[in-house]
Design a protein around this motif. Structure first.
Motif, mmCIF file in Angstrom:
data_model
loop_
_atom_site.group_PDB
_atom_site.id
_atom_site.type_symbol
_atom_site.label_atom_id
_atom_site.label_comp_id
_atom_site.label_asym_id
_atom_site.label_seq_id
_atom_site.Cartn_x
_atom_site.Cartn_y
_atom_site.Cartn_z
ATOM 1 N N ILE A 38 0.604 -0.700 -0.096
ATOM 2 C CA ILE A 38 0.055 0.149 -0.406
ATOM 3 C C ILE A 38 0.526 1.351 -0.007
ATOM 4 C CG2 ILE A 38 -1.657 1.181 1.520
ATOM 5 C CD1 ILE A 38 -3.056 -1.312 2.291
ATOM 6 N N LYS A 39 2.157 1.082 0.631
ATOM 7 C CA LYS A 39 2.445 2.422 0.741
ATOM 8 C C LYS A 39 4.178 2.442 0.152
ATOM 9 C CE LYS A 39 0.941 4.757 4.371
ATOM 10 N NZ LYS A 39 1.038 6.222 4.383
ATOM 11 N N ALA A 40 4.199 1.053 -0.209
ATOM 12 C CA ALA A 40 5.966 0.856 -1.053
ATOM 13 C C ALA A 40 5.366 1.441 -2.351
ATOM 14 C CB ALA A 40 6.207 -0.239 -0.833
ATOM 15 N N ASP A 41 7.132 1.516 -3.340
ATOM 16 C CA ASP A 41 6.533 2.495 -4.669
ATOM 17 C C ASP A 41 7.223 1.301 -5.326
ATOM 18 O OD1 ASP A 41 6.630 4.993 -4.141
ATOM 19 O OD2 ASP A 41 8.578 5.448 -3.897
ATOM 20 N N ASP A 42 8.048 -0.037 -4.722
ATOM 21 C CA ASP A 42 8.608 -1.299 -5.172
ATOM 22 C C ASP A 42 9.028 -2.308 -4.189
ATOM 23 O OD1 ASP A 42 9.074 -3.367 -7.109
ATOM 24 O OD2 ASP A 42 11.381 -1.654 -7.964
ATOM 25 N N ILE A 43 8.441 -2.825 -4.380
ATOM 26 C CA ILE A 43 9.009 -4.490 -3.383
ATOM 27 C C ILE A 43 10.048 -5.455 -4.333
ATOM 28 C CG2 ILE A 43 8.707 -6.926 -1.835
ATOM 29 C CD1 ILE A 43 5.883 -5.117 -1.358
ATOM 30 N N VAL A 44 11.048 -5.292 -4.349
ATOM 31 C CA VAL A 44 12.532 -6.471 -5.033
ATOM 32 C C VAL A 44 12.573 -7.643 -4.470
ATOM 33 C CG1 VAL A 44 14.600 -6.215 -6.231
ATOM 34 C CG2 VAL A 44 13.077 -4.252 -5.825
ATOM 35 N N GLU A 45 12.241 -8.255 -4.645
ATOM 36 C CA GLU A 45 13.110 -9.828 -4.693
ATOM 37 C C GLU A 45 14.190 -10.552 -5.051
ATOM 38 O OE1 GLU A 45 9.788 -12.213 -5.833
ATOM 39 O OE2 GLU A 45 8.144 -11.767 -4.158
ATOM 40 N N GLN A 46 15.156 -10.937 -3.648
ATOM 41 C CA GLN A 46 16.128 -11.117 -4.062
ATOM 42 C C GLN A 46 15.881 -12.597 -3.699
ATOM 43 O OE1 GLN A 46 18.079 -8.146 -2.298
ATOM 44 N NE2 GLN A 46 18.318 -7.299 -4.759
ATOM 45 N N PRO A 47 16.394 -14.089 -4.232
ATOM 46 C CA PRO A 47 16.365 -15.219 -3.797
ATOM 47 C C PRO A 47 17.861 -15.537 -2.831
ATOM 48 C CG PRO A 47 15.725 -15.232 -6.290
ATOM 49 C CD PRO A 47 16.107 -14.015 -5.637
ATOM 50 N N PHE A 48 17.750 -15.540 -1.866
ATOM 51 C CA PHE A 48 18.913 -15.942 -1.589
ATOM 52 C C PHE A 48 19.764 -17.792 -1.345
ATOM 53 C CE2 PHE A 48 21.427 -17.348 2.426
ATOM 54 C CZ PHE A 48 22.955 -16.892 2.270
ATOM 55 N N ILE A 49 20.509 -18.511 -2.056
ATOM 56 C CA ILE A 49 20.770 -19.705 -2.016
ATOM 57 C C ILE A 49 22.027 -20.125 -1.661
ATOM 58 C CG2 ILE A 49 21.254 -21.429 -3.410
ATOM 59 C CD1 ILE A 49 18.958 -20.817 -5.341
ATOM 60 N N ASN A 50 22.181 -20.894 -0.096
ATOM 61 C CA ASN A 50 23.535 -20.983 0.151
ATOM 62 C C ASN A 50 23.209 -22.560 0.781
ATOM 63 O OD1 ASN A 50 26.120 -22.009 1.619
ATOM 64 N ND2 ASN A 50 25.924 -20.082 2.486
ATOM 65 N N ASP A 51 24.183 -23.306 -0.840
ATOM 66 C CA ASP A 51 23.886 -24.774 -0.676
ATOM 67 C C ASP A 51 24.592 -25.562 -0.094
ATOM 68 O OD1 ASP A 51 21.743 -25.444 -2.639
ATOM 69 O OD2 ASP A 51 23.257 -24.888 -4.215
ATOM 70 N N ASP A 76 25.499 -24.990 3.413
ATOM 71 C CA ASP A 76 25.418 -24.067 4.932
ATOM 72 C C ASP A 76 23.830 -24.999 4.689
ATOM 73 O OD1 ASP A 76 27.317 -24.349 5.557
ATOM 74 O OD2 ASP A 76 27.413 -21.542 5.442
ATOM 75 N N LYS A 77 23.246 -25.432 3.721
ATOM 76 C CA LYS A 77 21.447 -25.596 3.397
ATOM 77 C C LYS A 77 20.701 -24.218 3.875
ATOM 78 C CE LYS A 77 22.319 -30.585 3.556
ATOM 79 N NZ LYS A 77 23.621 -30.083 2.448
ATOM 80 N N VAL A 78 21.130 -22.649 3.437
ATOM 81 C CA VAL A 78 20.376 -21.945 3.644
ATOM 82 C C VAL A 78 20.017 -21.509 2.359
ATOM 83 C CG1 VAL A 78 20.075 -19.396 4.975
ATOM 84 C CG2 VAL A 78 21.514 -21.429 6.073
ATOM 85 N N TYR A 79 18.431 -21.284 2.139
ATOM 86 C CA TYR A 79 17.671 -20.762 1.241
ATOM 87 C C TYR A 79 16.546 -20.193 1.824
ATOM 88 C CZ TYR A 79 19.695 -25.119 -0.183
ATOM 89 O OH TYR A 79 20.373 -26.463 0.021
#
Length: 184
Positions: free
Chosen positions: A104-117, A119-122
């Motif tokens: 509602i208030k945001a001008d933009d929402i940028v999604e940035q995927p994160f993959i660390n195979d 340490d198995k952090v996604y």
């Protein structure tokens, strides 16, 4: 001679008053600069570790939820841990819903995927631009046992332009926190 005096006086006033128009000064902008962050590993009884800025102060709860406070910047990263119990879809939906409530208030929402195979952090890092209550959020998981969410809030009325340097500094710290997250 008396008749010439008013003429010369009037001529002097007219010539002396021909100056450039007076313009108001522009509003001054506060210049905020911060020293380069230094990080240390944080670990306790919770099933994960992460690196955090030395300038931040952490307050922990028994359920592995934390407040990473930045007193000088008047900002807090709220970090929350939940175990995964065959409910990964619900946890993902809740994290995404929380982020997109700011649309509602945001001008933009940028999604940035994160993959660390290694340490198995996604996860997903969200940069929220505009006058939203938060400018960054993330979730991270191993999809089997652990789920962490985090969002940053400032103790100020959202005005993106005025808090931009502080917001960028804390957002970068939050990204470092996500990128250094490891499960025990």
């Amino acid at each position: 001679m008396l008749k010439k005096t008013p003429f010369f006086l009037l001529l002097a006033v007219c010539l002396g008053s021909c100056k450039d128009d007076v313009l108001p000064k522009p509003k001054g902008q506060l210049r905020l600069e911060y020293k380069a962050p230094e990080y240390a590993s944080f670990s306790n009884q919770c099933p994960f570790t992460f690196d955090m800025n030395y300038d931040a102060v952490i307050k922990g709860n028994p359920d592995c939820s934390f407040e990473v406070n930045y007193p000088k910047l008047k900002a807090t990263i709220y970090l929350s841990y939940k175990p995964v119990n065959n409910n990964i879809n619900d946890l993902l939906r809740d994290a995404q819903t929380l982020t997109y409530k700011h649309v509602i208030k945001a001008d933009d929402i940028v999604e940035q995927p994160f993959i660390n195979d290694k340490d198995k952090v996604y996860g997903m890092f969200y940069r929220i631009q505009g006058n939203a209550a938060t400018n960054a959020q993330f979730y991270a998981t191993d999809s089997v046992r652990h789920f962490v969410t985090a969002s940053v809030y400032f103790y100020a009325k959202p005005n993106f332009d005025s808090i931009l340097p502080a917001a960028a500094y804390v957002r970068d710290d939050m990204r470092t926190l996500m990128e250094t997250l490891k499960w025990k």
